[in-house]
Motif scaffolding. Structure first.
Motif, short mmCIF file in Angstrom:
data_model
loop_
_atom_site.label_atom_id
_atom_site.label_comp_id
_atom_site.label_asym_id
_atom_site.label_seq_id
_atom_site.Cartn_x
_atom_site.Cartn_y
_atom_site.Cartn_z
N ASN A 60 0.82 -1.22 0.00
CA ASN A 60 0.00 0.00 0.00
C ASN A 60 0.85 1.27 0.00
O ASN A 60 0.33 2.37 -0.20
CB ASN A 60 -0.94 0.00 1.21
N LYS A 61 2.17 1.12 0.19
CA LYS A 61 3.06 2.28 0.19
C LYS A 61 4.12 2.20 -0.92
O LYS A 61 4.55 3.23 -1.44
CB LYS A 61 3.76 2.39 1.54
N ARG A 62 4.52 0.98 -1.24
CA ARG A 62 5.60 0.78 -2.22
C ARG A 62 5.30 -0.49 -3.02
O ARG A 62 5.25 -1.57 -2.46
CB ARG A 62 6.95 0.60 -1.50
N LEU A 63 5.09 -0.34 -4.31
CA LEU A 63 4.82 -1.49 -5.18
C LEU A 63 5.81 -1.47 -6.33
O LEU A 63 5.87 -0.52 -7.11
CB LEU A 63 3.39 -1.44 -5.72
N GLN A 64 6.61 -2.53 -6.42
CA GLN A 64 7.62 -2.61 -7.46
C GLN A 64 7.01 -2.97 -8.82
O GLN A 64 6.06 -3.72 -8.89
CB GLN A 64 8.67 -3.67 -7.10
N TYR A 65 7.61 -2.43 -9.86
CA TYR A 65 7.33 -2.93 -11.20
C TYR A 65 8.64 -3.41 -11.81
O TYR A 65 9.72 -2.94 -11.44
CB TYR A 65 6.66 -1.87 -12.08
N GLN A 66 8.54 -4.36 -12.73
CA GLN A 66 9.71 -4.91 -13.37
C GLN A 66 9.76 -4.48 -14.84
O GLN A 66 8.72 -4.21 -15.45
CB GLN A 66 9.73 -6.45 -13.31
N ALA A 67 10.96 -4.41 -15.38
CA ALA A 67 11.15 -4.09 -16.80
C ALA A 67 11.82 -5.28 -17.48
O ALA A 67 12.73 -5.90 -16.92
CB ALA A 67 12.00 -2.84 -16.96
N TYR A 68 11.39 -5.57 -18.70
CA TYR A 68 11.92 -6.69 -19.47
C TYR A 68 12.24 -6.24 -20.89
O TYR A 68 11.44 -5.55 -21.53
CB TYR A 68 10.89 -7.83 -19.55
N ASP A 69 13.39 -6.65 -21.36
CA ASP A 69 13.72 -6.46 -22.77
C ASP A 69 13.03 -7.60 -23.54
O ASP A 69 13.40 -8.76 -23.42
CB ASP A 69 15.23 -6.52 -22.97
N VAL A 70 12.00 -7.26 -24.31
CA VAL A 70 11.19 -8.27 -25.00
C VAL A 70 11.38 -8.18 -26.51
O VAL A 70 10.57 -8.72 -27.28
CB VAL A 70 9.70 -8.12 -24.64
N THR A 71 12.45 -7.55 -26.94
CA THR A 71 12.67 -7.35 -28.37
C THR A 71 12.61 -8.65 -29.15
O THR A 71 11.94 -8.75 -30.20
CB THR A 71 14.03 -6.67 -28.60
N THR A 72 13.28 -9.68 -28.66
CA THR A 72 13.38 -10.93 -29.41
C THR A 72 12.10 -11.77 -29.34
O THR A 72 11.97 -12.74 -30.09
CB THR A 72 14.55 -11.77 -28.89
N LEU A 73 11.16 -11.41 -28.46
CA LEU A 73 9.92 -12.17 -28.34
C LEU A 73 8.83 -11.64 -29.26
O LEU A 73 7.81 -12.31 -29.46
CB LEU A 73 9.42 -12.14 -26.89
N LEU A 74 9.04 -10.47 -29.83
CA LEU A 74 8.03 -9.86 -30.70
C LEU A 74 8.29 -10.22 -32.16
O LEU A 74 9.42 -10.55 -32.55
CB LEU A 74 8.04 -8.34 -30.54
N ALA A 75 7.25 -10.13 -32.94
CA ALA A 75 7.35 -10.42 -34.37
C ALA A 75 6.69 -9.30 -35.16
O ALA A 75 5.73 -8.67 -34.69
CB ALA A 75 6.67 -11.75 -34.69
N GLN A 76 7.20 -9.07 -36.35
CA GLN A 76 6.51 -8.13 -37.24
C GLN A 76 5.26 -8.83 -37.75
O GLN A 76 5.30 -9.92 -38.30
CB GLN A 76 7.42 -7.74 -38.39
N GLY A 77 4.12 -8.23 -37.49
CA GLY A 77 2.85 -8.86 -37.81
C GLY A 77 2.02 -9.03 -36.55
O GLY A 77 1.98 -8.16 -35.68
N GLU A 78 1.35 -10.19 -36.44
CA GLU A 78 0.44 -10.43 -35.31
C GLU A 78 1.20 -10.91 -34.08
O GLU A 78 2.11 -11.75 -34.17
CB GLU A 78 -0.62 -11.46 -35.70
N ASN A 79 0.78 -10.41 -32.92
CA ASN A 79 1.39 -10.76 -31.63
C ASN A 79 0.30 -10.91 -30.58
O ASN A 79 -0.82 -10.41 -30.76
CB ASN A 79 2.37 -9.68 -31.18
N ALA A 80 0.65 -11.59 -29.51
CA ALA A 80 -0.27 -11.72 -28.39
C ALA A 80 0.50 -11.69 -27.08
O ALA A 80 1.62 -12.22 -27.00
CB ALA A 80 -1.09 -13.00 -28.49
N MET A 81 -0.10 -11.09 -26.07
CA MET A 81 0.46 -11.13 -24.72
C MET A 81 -0.56 -11.75 -23.79
O MET A 81 -1.75 -11.45 -23.86
CB MET A 81 0.84 -9.74 -24.21
N GLY A 82 -0.07 -12.64 -22.92
CA GLY A 82 -0.92 -13.25 -21.90
C GLY A 82 -0.28 -13.11 -20.54
O GLY A 82 0.94 -13.17 -20.40
#
Length: 884
Positions: A202-224
């Motif tokens: 309730n005072k401090r909530l971490q978020y994470q960062a990810y390099d997802v360059t290699t997981l993406l494709a030109q065209g259709e993509n999905a995240m779950g």
């Protein structure tokens, strides 16, 4: 300066004018090329490496920062420090223009050595800024429109999106209420687990960062994204666990920033277009494990081609974003794996596997059966004296993972959003004999770099070091927990503070503790009292569940220990008001400068005899202990004020400390130096914290030794006395007695559990009694690191490695020979480089080898073979050898 060496009592070195420095291990905020920094003035660190075995020191440095790679840009950099005359090479702050959210920056450094020669520029390093304010977030908090409760199936959330340009780089920023695991196009995002970690949500909530360059494709993509209850709403705490402590609904916040090769950008974020459903993960909870029913899985649900027409819309939630913080501490990851060493059929006929090591994590299992088969894996740390699977010490925690098969195909399973502490597993639901090849135990803990190692000629001490390290691994899962197996697993403050110096030898815990200490301050009560556990899940309305001496002192002891281990003054700056508030809280509780109020745990789990007719239970007055820790925290506050140039505070608390110590002597010490609690812990704390006048200290040490003799060379200390026992003895000339205690192998002692087969540190000295029976099941953990605090003494006195200045800028190498050891060695990676110390005695001759890192100095004390006499050498960096 060429590496000096020692022959007999002579020190040789010679100069050269062609020294050349190589700079390495460039870190930003103690991280290598981080992609999510929200510090407005990041700090830089580097190490010096010798070239051609020529030791070097630094007299000046220059740092450059730019928004483009130095190899691609020859223009004026964004910021240059200019030549700064300083030998500092750790935590040097950026002082340039304001840095921008989500922008990437490059930096490099060069130095001038002590001969005035300038190095070449280092290889460049980089960092990327995170989202610096709530307004920088485009994403919206979303939660599933489902029956989303602790006992309900885990929610799945997904979205489709299209990218019509070639991608240069992409970064995803994710956090959640509860645990999350993300997938892009069916592939797991990152290799971390138990994200977003545990903070005072309730005072401090971490978020994470990810390099997802290699997981993406030109065209259709999905995240779950899969969500789980996690620490956010799982029932937490022993005896009367409280569910939904931070909230009763899971939710996720996700923002992906994509930069195309043409320089344009696109943002994909959590919003009303996402859909929600459930799948195979039918239950997941911290203490009780998980249930995975593959008959209900949605195959390929995180891939673009998946059909989600029957999924439910998500609900937009107005949750806060101003509490979001970047993650600096190392994430929880998978590490060592173990194969079964034995497959057992117990007297009851149960199928049990022994992995040979008490560890924390989970078991990967390969299964093949029939549709509807249910295979259950239960976990235990020990077998009882009859050889049966023993789980009573888990209390209410079921610690079971269940897998239900949908077909006859062979598949590999592992739990999700849960973990266990175990050495043994019991397998039910598999017909026939177990195949050990189908089972692999995986150790899971925060991804801290190993920094220390200790070895010696005594195999039992080497096993003790092993047990200490595995106790740390098992209990450093994002927060320093007391135990990993039963219905607790909480950040007990007393356990963490007594172990913190040992922890800093074994692993780089700088980021780990820096993060957790901010939660200590965040959860500190308004009056200054410190909770028993952090994050604080014991508080109930206006009730303050804290304030115990030795536990609350975590707020002063760990900041100071971390400052001295790593040289990061900012830790003291961040924590100073919390430290001061704790000491002020104590002062308000005192009467005539004596802390004789409140409830305290005291010397927790000290040596106690059930039928104490002869008075052998080592009971130390809790208020006496409280007074000692009051003085210790005040002394640390004085030291910290001095470092931070807070002169008024330094003067005020210096005067207060004199009153505290005077009150202690008047209340608890006779004119002849007898302390009213005539126990080891009373003398140890009085000596270690300088509570006695100088003329009474040596006789107090003699009384301590006499007390140890009354117990036939056994310790009787608990959680608060044990960490300082061997220190106090060594300091006052009784290193031989310290060695006797260390090498004692009957109860109570450090080596007794090892003789009983322990592979981690136990909570109790006699967790397994000599007759094979167990201590009371209500509190009997076999993976509980507090008594592992002896590891600090082993590094500092047996191997002889001690910091003489913060971050080991100056080092003392002074091994204490004894205990019948013929050799010992210690290795430690400090912020400046690797320290090494080894001594060996052969045929009444001593051989000693020492490595001093670049840009440091050391006092090397070389003992004779008896260990009674030392010769001192003050040296710079290099490799040293002494023999005679």
């Amino acid at each position: 300066m060429r590496a000096p060496f020692l022959i007999g009592c002579f020190l040789f070195s010679w100069l050269t004018t062609s020294a050349q420095v190589v700079l390495k291990n460039l870190l930003t905020e103690n991280l290598k090329n981080p992609i999510c920094i929200d510090a407005h003035n990041p700090r830089f660190s580097w190490q010096l490496a010798e070239k051609n075995n020529i030791p070097v020191g630094q007299q000046a440095y220059e740092i450059q920062v730019d928004s483009a790679s130095f190899s691609e840009n020859n223009t004026t950099p964004l910021w240059s420090s200019g030549k700064i005359t300083s030998n500092q090479s750790v935590y040097v702050p950026y002082r340039g223009k304001t840095l921008l959210s989500c922008h990437k920056y490059f930096w490099r450094v060069r130095i001038w050595d002590t001969n005035g020669l300038r190095s070449a520029w280092s290889d460049q390093s980089f960092w990327k800024m995170g989202l610096l304010s709530a307004s920088d977030w485009h994403a919206q908090w979303i939660r599933p429109a489902l029956n989303d409760t602790v006992n309900a199936p885990a929610p799945l959330l997904r979205t489709n999106f299209s990218l019509n340009k070639k991608i240069r780089e992409a970064t995803a920023y994710i956090t959640s209420h509860g645990f999350y695991e993300a997938q892009l196009n069916g592939h797991k995002v990152g290799d971390s687990f138990l994200t977003p970690g545990w903070t005072s949500y309730n005072k401090r909530l971490q978020y994470q960062a990810y390099d997802v360059t290699t997981l993406l494709a030109q065209g259709e993509n999905a995240m779950g994204i899969t969500l789980g209850s996690g620490w956010y709403r799982s029932p937490l705490g022993p005896y009367t666990p409280r569910a939904n402590f931070y909230g009763d609904k899971t939710a996720v916040l996700m923002e992906m920033r994509i930069i195309f090769t043409d320089g344009s950008e696109k943002i994909i974020s959590s919003d009303q277009s996402w859909r929600s459903s459930t799948g195979a993960l039918q239950f997941a909870e911290i203490y009780n494990g998980c249930i995975i029913d593959t008959r209900l899985e949605k195959s390929g649900w995180a891939k673009p081609a998946s059909d989600d027409h029957d999924w439910h819309p998500v609900i937009i939630m107005p949750y806060a974003k101003n509490t979001l913080i970047a993650t600096y501490n190392e994430p929880v990851k998978q590490h060592e794996t173990f194969k079964p060493i034995k497959v057992i059929t117990t007297p009851r006929g149960e199928k049990v596997i022994d992995f040979g090591q008490n560890l924390v994590g989970w078991v990967k299992v390969t299964l093949k059966g029939h549709p509807g088969d249910s295979i259950k894996i239960a976990h235990a740390e020990v077998l009882d004296k009859a050889g049966e699977f023993y789980t009573e010490n888990l209390r209410a925690a079921k610690a079971e993972n269940t897998y239900i098969l949908k077909d006859t195909l062979k598949r590999t399973f592992e739990p999700q959003f849960s973990w266990q502490g175990f050495r043994y597993i019991k397998v039910s639901g598999i017909k026939g004999a177990l195949n050990p090849d189908d089972f692999t135990a995986v150790a899971v803990y925060s991804d801290m770099k190993a920094t220390g190692s200790f070895l010696c000629s005594n195999p039992l001490l080497n096993q003790l070091q092993h047990n200490i390290q595995w106790g740390q691994k098992g209990n450093f899962l994002d927060v320093p927990t007391d135990c990993p197996q039963r219905d607790e697993r909480l950040g007990w403050t007393g356990d963490a503070q007594v172990f913190s110096r040992t922890a800093a030898f074994n692993m780089d815990v700088h980021n780990f503790f820096t993060k957790w200490l901010k939660d200590v301050a965040a959860d500190q009560y308004p009056g200054g009292s410190i909770p028993f556990v952090v994050p604080d899940v014991f508080k109930n309305g206006t009730n303050e569940v804290g304030g115990s001496s030795g536990w609350g002192d975590v707020s002063t002891i760990i900041p100071w220990n971390m400052y001295f281990a790593y040289g990061d003054k900012k830790i003291l700056e961040n924590q100073f008001q919390s430290m001061k508030a704790w000491v002020n809280y104590i002062q308000k509780q005192t009467r005539n400068n004596l802390w004789v109020t409140g409830n305290h745990f005291g010397d927790w789990l000290f040596y106690s005899v059930n039928n104490d007719r002869d008075g052998t239970s080592a009971i130390t007055n809790k208020y006496l202990i409280a007074q000692c820790f009051y003085a210790y925290s005040t002394q640390i506050l004085i030291n910290s004020a001095k470092v931070l140039n807070k002169t008024t505070d330094e003067q005020y608390y210096s005067k207060l400390l004199l009153k505290i110590k005077r009150a202690f002597v008047n209340e608890y010490v006779t004119a002849n130096g007898l302390i009213s609690s005539d126990t080891q812990t009373a003398y140890v704390l009085a000596l270690e914290f300088d509570m006695l006048p100088k003329n009474l200290r040596q006789q107090a040490a003699a009384r301590l030794v006499k007390n140890i003799g009354l117990y036939r060379d056994h310790l009787t200390t608990g959680f608060l006395g044990t960490p300082y026992l061997c220190d106090a003895l060594t300091r006052f000339g009784y290193a031989d007695v310290a060695y006797k205690l260390l090498l004692q192998d009957t109860y109570p002692s450090w080596l007794y559990p090892i003789k009983q087969g322990a592979t981690t540190i136990w909570e109790r000295w006699d967790g397994i009694r000599t007759d094979g029976s167990f201590e009371e099941s209500s509190m009997n953990s076999y993976n509980h690191y507090a008594y592992g605090a002896i590891g600090d003494w082993m590094y500092r006195y047996i191997a002889g490695i001690t910091p003489a200045a913060p971050a080991y800028k100056k080092i003392t190498i002074k091994p204490v020979i004894g205990g019948g050891l013929s050799w010992a060695e210690g290795k430690y990676d400090c912020p400046y480089g690797t320290i090494y110390s080894k001594w060996q005695i052969t045929d009444r001759k001593l051989d000693m080898r020492v490595t001093v890192p670049q840009n440091t100095t050391a006092d090397i004390f070389v003992p004779d073979f008896s260990g009674n006499n030392y010769k001192k050498f003050t040296v710079g960096p290099g490799n040293y050898h002494y023999s005679r």
